[in-house]
Design a protein around this motif. Structure first.
Motif, PDB file in Angstrom:
ATOM      1  N   ARG A   1       0.680  -1.327   0.024  1.00  0.00           N
ATOM      2  CA  ARG A   1       0.115   0.536   0.152  1.00  0.00           C
ATOM      3  C   ARG A   1       1.353   1.519   0.453  1.00  0.00           C
ATOM      4  NH1 ARG A   1      -5.055   0.074  -0.171  1.00  0.00           N
ATOM      5  NH2 ARG A   1      -5.364   1.942   1.579  1.00  0.00           N
ATOM      6  N   THR A   2       0.115   1.728  -0.893  1.00  0.00           N
ATOM      7  CA  THR A   2       0.944   3.371  -0.801  1.00  0.00           C
ATOM      8  C   THR A   2       0.367   4.357  -0.953  1.00  0.00           C
ATOM      9  OG1 THR A   2       2.844   4.159  -1.699  1.00  0.00           O
ATOM     10  CG2 THR A   2       1.676   3.601  -3.259  1.00  0.00           C
ATOM     11  N   GLN A   3       0.702   5.943  -0.676  1.00  0.00           N
ATOM     12  CA  GLN A   3      -0.162   7.296  -0.902  1.00  0.00           C
ATOM     13  C   GLN A   3       1.360   8.067  -1.471  1.00  0.00           C
ATOM     14  OE1 GLN A   3      -3.175   8.371   0.147  1.00  0.00           O
ATOM     15  NE2 GLN A   3      -3.879   6.399   1.221  1.00  0.00           N
ATOM     16  N   ASN A   4       2.323   7.635  -2.496  1.00  0.00           N
ATOM     17  CA  ASN A   4       2.848   8.281  -3.293  1.00  0.00           C
ATOM     18  C   ASN A   4       1.882   8.300  -4.376  1.00  0.00           C
ATOM     19  OD1 ASN A   4       5.058   8.139  -1.063  1.00  0.00           O
ATOM     20  ND2 ASN A   4       6.123   6.363  -3.015  1.00  0.00           N
ATOM     21  N   ALA A   5       2.354   9.363  -5.132  1.00  0.00           N
ATOM     22  CA  ALA A   5       1.636   9.698  -6.598  1.00  0.00           C
ATOM     23  C   ALA A   5       2.313   9.358  -7.700  1.00  0.00           C
ATOM     24  CB  ALA A   5       2.731  11.269  -6.974  1.00  0.00           C
ATOM     25  N   PRO A   6       1.246   8.888  -7.998  1.00  0.00           N
ATOM     26  CA  PRO A   6       1.296   7.698  -9.181  1.00  0.00           C
ATOM     27  C   PRO A   6       2.592   8.800 -10.288  1.00  0.00           C
ATOM     28  CG  PRO A   6      -0.639   8.160  -9.817  1.00  0.00           C
ATOM     29  CD  PRO A   6       0.130   8.806  -8.483  1.00  0.00           C
ATOM     30  N   HIS A   7       3.324   7.458 -10.927  1.00  0.00           N
ATOM     31  CA  HIS A   7       4.308   7.982 -11.904  1.00  0.00           C
ATOM     32  C   HIS A   7       3.902   7.957 -13.693  1.00  0.00           C
ATOM     33  CE1 HIS A   7       7.572   8.246  -8.541  1.00  0.00           C
ATOM     34  NE2 HIS A   7       7.078   7.506  -8.413  1.00  0.00           N
ATOM     35  N   HIS A   8       5.007   8.070 -14.168  1.00  0.00           N
ATOM     36  CA  HIS A   8       4.998   8.825 -15.266  1.00  0.00           C
ATOM     37  C   HIS A   8       4.990   7.216 -16.584  1.00  0.00           C
ATOM     38  CE1 HIS A   8       3.826  12.090 -15.253  1.00  0.00           C
ATOM     39  NE2 HIS A   8       2.424  12.528 -16.156  1.00  0.00           N
ATOM     40  N   ILE A   9       4.355   6.597 -17.214  1.00  0.00           N
ATOM     41  CA  ILE A   9       5.332   4.915 -17.655  1.00  0.00           C
ATOM     42  C   ILE A   9       6.065   5.407 -18.649  1.00  0.00           C
ATOM     43  CG2 ILE A   9       5.156   2.768 -18.858  1.00  0.00           C
ATOM     44  CD1 ILE A   9       1.980   2.683 -17.553  1.00  0.00           C
ATOM     45  N   ILE A  10       5.841   6.390 -19.786  1.00  0.00           N
ATOM     46  CA  ILE A  10       6.821   7.347 -20.504  1.00  0.00           C
ATOM     47  C   ILE A  10       7.225   8.521 -19.715  1.00  0.00           C
ATOM     48  CG2 ILE A  10       7.218   7.947 -22.696  1.00  0.00           C
ATOM     49  CD1 ILE A  10       5.889   5.727 -23.310  1.00  0.00           C
ATOM     50  N   TYR A  11       8.522   8.624 -19.743  1.00  0.00           N
ATOM     51  CA  TYR A  11       8.362  10.275 -18.976  1.00  0.00           C
ATOM     52  C   TYR A  11       8.012  11.516 -20.087  1.00  0.00           C
ATOM     53  CZ  TYR A  11      11.638   7.603 -15.490  1.00  0.00           C
ATOM     54  OH  TYR A  11      12.083   6.734 -14.941  1.00  0.00           O
ATOM     55  N   ARG A  12       7.881  12.326 -19.069  1.00  0.00           N
ATOM     56  CA  ARG A  12       7.127  13.491 -20.272  1.00  0.00           C
ATOM     57  C   ARG A  12       8.165  13.987 -20.703  1.00  0.00           C
ATOM     58  NH1 ARG A  12       3.400  17.737 -15.968  1.00  0.00           N
ATOM     59  NH2 ARG A  12       3.767  18.339 -18.255  1.00  0.00           N
ATOM     60  N   SER A  13       9.257  13.956 -20.356  1.00  0.00           N
ATOM     61  CA  SER A  13      10.426  14.063 -20.669  1.00  0.00           C
ATOM     62  C   SER A  13      10.816  13.572 -22.082  1.00  0.00           C
ATOM     63  CB  SER A  13      11.859  14.496 -19.882  1.00  0.00           C
ATOM     64  OG  SER A  13      12.309  13.307 -19.302  1.00  0.00           O
ATOM     65  N   HIS A  14      10.161  12.506 -22.219  1.00  0.00           N
ATOM     66  CA  HIS A  14      10.342  11.579 -23.315  1.00  0.00           C
ATOM     67  C   HIS A  14       8.913  11.870 -24.570  1.00  0.00           C
ATOM     68  CE1 HIS A  14      13.865   9.694 -21.094  1.00  0.00           C
ATOM     69  NE2 HIS A  14      14.207  10.418 -21.156  1.00  0.00           N
ATOM     70  N   GLY A  15       8.427  12.649 -24.221  1.00  0.00           N
ATOM     71  CA  GLY A  15       7.678  12.577 -24.606  1.00  0.00           C
ATOM     72  C   GLY A  15       6.301  11.457 -24.296  1.00  0.00           C
ATOM     73  N   GLY A  16       6.321  11.518 -23.198  1.00  0.00           N
ATOM     74  CA  GLY A  16       4.692  10.961 -22.138  1.00  0.00           C
ATOM     75  C   GLY A  16       3.751  11.444 -21.743  1.00  0.00           C
ATOM     76  N   ASP A  17       2.516  11.114 -22.155  1.00  0.00           N
ATOM     77  CA  ASP A  17       1.155  11.804 -21.940  1.00  0.00           C
ATOM     78  C   ASP A  17       0.813  12.132 -20.924  1.00  0.00           C
ATOM     79  OD1 ASP A  17       0.605  12.329 -25.039  1.00  0.00           O
ATOM     80  OD2 ASP A  17      -0.296  10.739 -24.627  1.00  0.00           O
ATOM     81  N   ASP A  18      -0.200  12.998 -20.255  1.00  0.00           N
ATOM     82  CA  ASP A  18      -0.720  13.165 -18.599  1.00  0.00           C
ATOM     83  C   ASP A  18      -1.858  12.537 -18.924  1.00  0.00           C
ATOM     84  OD1 ASP A  18       1.672  14.594 -17.568  1.00  0.00           O
ATOM     85  OD2 ASP A  18       0.719  16.482 -17.969  1.00  0.00           O
ATOM     86  N   THR A  19      -1.616  11.348 -18.948  1.00  0.00           N
ATOM     87  CA  THR A  19      -3.310  10.312 -19.557  1.00  0.00           C
ATOM     88  C   THR A  19      -2.716   9.547 -18.369  1.00  0.00           C
ATOM     89  OG1 THR A  19      -1.921   8.891 -21.073  1.00  0.00           O
ATOM     90  CG2 THR A  19      -3.607  10.867 -21.728  1.00  0.00           C
ATOM     91  N   ALA A  20      -4.511   8.690 -17.719  1.00  0.00           N
ATOM     92  CA  ALA A  20      -4.042   7.742 -17.432  1.00  0.00           C
ATOM     93  C   ALA A  20      -3.513   6.308 -17.341  1.00  0.00           C
ATOM     94  CB  ALA A  20      -5.906   7.503 -16.756  1.00  0.00           C
ATOM     95  N   GLU A  21      -3.693   5.728 -18.937  1.00  0.00           N
ATOM     96  CA  GLU A  21      -2.765   5.330 -19.652  1.00  0.00           C
ATOM     97  C   GLU A  21      -1.175   5.358 -19.509  1.00  0.00           C
ATOM     98  OE1 GLU A  21      -5.419   7.384 -20.750  1.00  0.00           O
ATOM     99  OE2 GLU A  21      -6.910   5.826 -20.713  1.00  0.00           O
ATOM    100  N   ASN A  22      -0.880   5.984 -19.210  1.00  0.00           N
ATOM    101  CA  ASN A  22       0.390   5.943 -19.331  1.00  0.00           C
ATOM    102  C   ASN A  22       1.474   6.810 -17.746  1.00  0.00           C
ATOM    103  OD1 ASN A  22       2.939   6.993 -20.001  1.00  0.00           O
ATOM    104  ND2 ASN A  22       3.055   8.858 -19.645  1.00  0.00           N
ATOM    105  N   MET A  23      -0.064   6.046 -16.770  1.00  0.00           N
ATOM    106  CA  MET A  23       0.720   6.764 -15.787  1.00  0.00           C
ATOM    107  C   MET A  23       0.617   4.952 -14.253  1.00  0.00           C
ATOM    108  SD  MET A  23      -0.863  10.444 -14.781  1.00  0.00           S
ATOM    109  CE  MET A  23       0.305  10.140 -13.613  1.00  0.00           C
ATOM    110  N   ILE A  24       1.059   5.258 -13.591  1.00  0.00           N
ATOM    111  CA  ILE A  24       0.688   3.719 -12.902  1.00  0.00           C
ATOM    112  C   ILE A  24       1.935   4.078 -11.579  1.00  0.00           C
ATOM    113  CG2 ILE A  24       3.322   3.262 -13.291  1.00  0.00           C
ATOM    114  CD1 ILE A  24       2.467   0.343 -13.246  1.00  0.00           C
TER     115      ILE A  24
END
Length: 65
Positions: A38-61
């Motif tokens: 269990r965690t309360q940490n903020a989710p991370h981008h799967i593909i980093y924003r700096s590498h062109g990743g989107d701010d979408t639920a599909e790209n976060m974990i």
């Protein structure tokens, strides 16, 4: 030879990003998807924003620290 068109990442406001992070935490059951703790940490981008990743639920974990 035409250069390949670049993907323009989806970016959202800070407020919407916080809301999206909460949605991802709920989706993932506030559980790290790597170790199942269990965690309360903020989710991370799967593909980093700096590498062109989107701010979408599909790209976060949800991951622990």
């Amino acid at each position: 030879m035409n250069p390949r068109p670049k993907h323009k990442p989806i970016r959202i406001s800070r407020y919407k990003l916080k809301k999206l992070q909460k949605e991802v935490l709920i989706r993932d059951g506030f559980t790290c998807q790597h170790c199942n703790e269990r965690t309360q940490n903020a989710p991370h981008h799967i593909i980093y924003r700096s590498h062109g990743g989107d701010d979408t639920a599909e790209n976060m974990i949800t991951l622990c620290g």
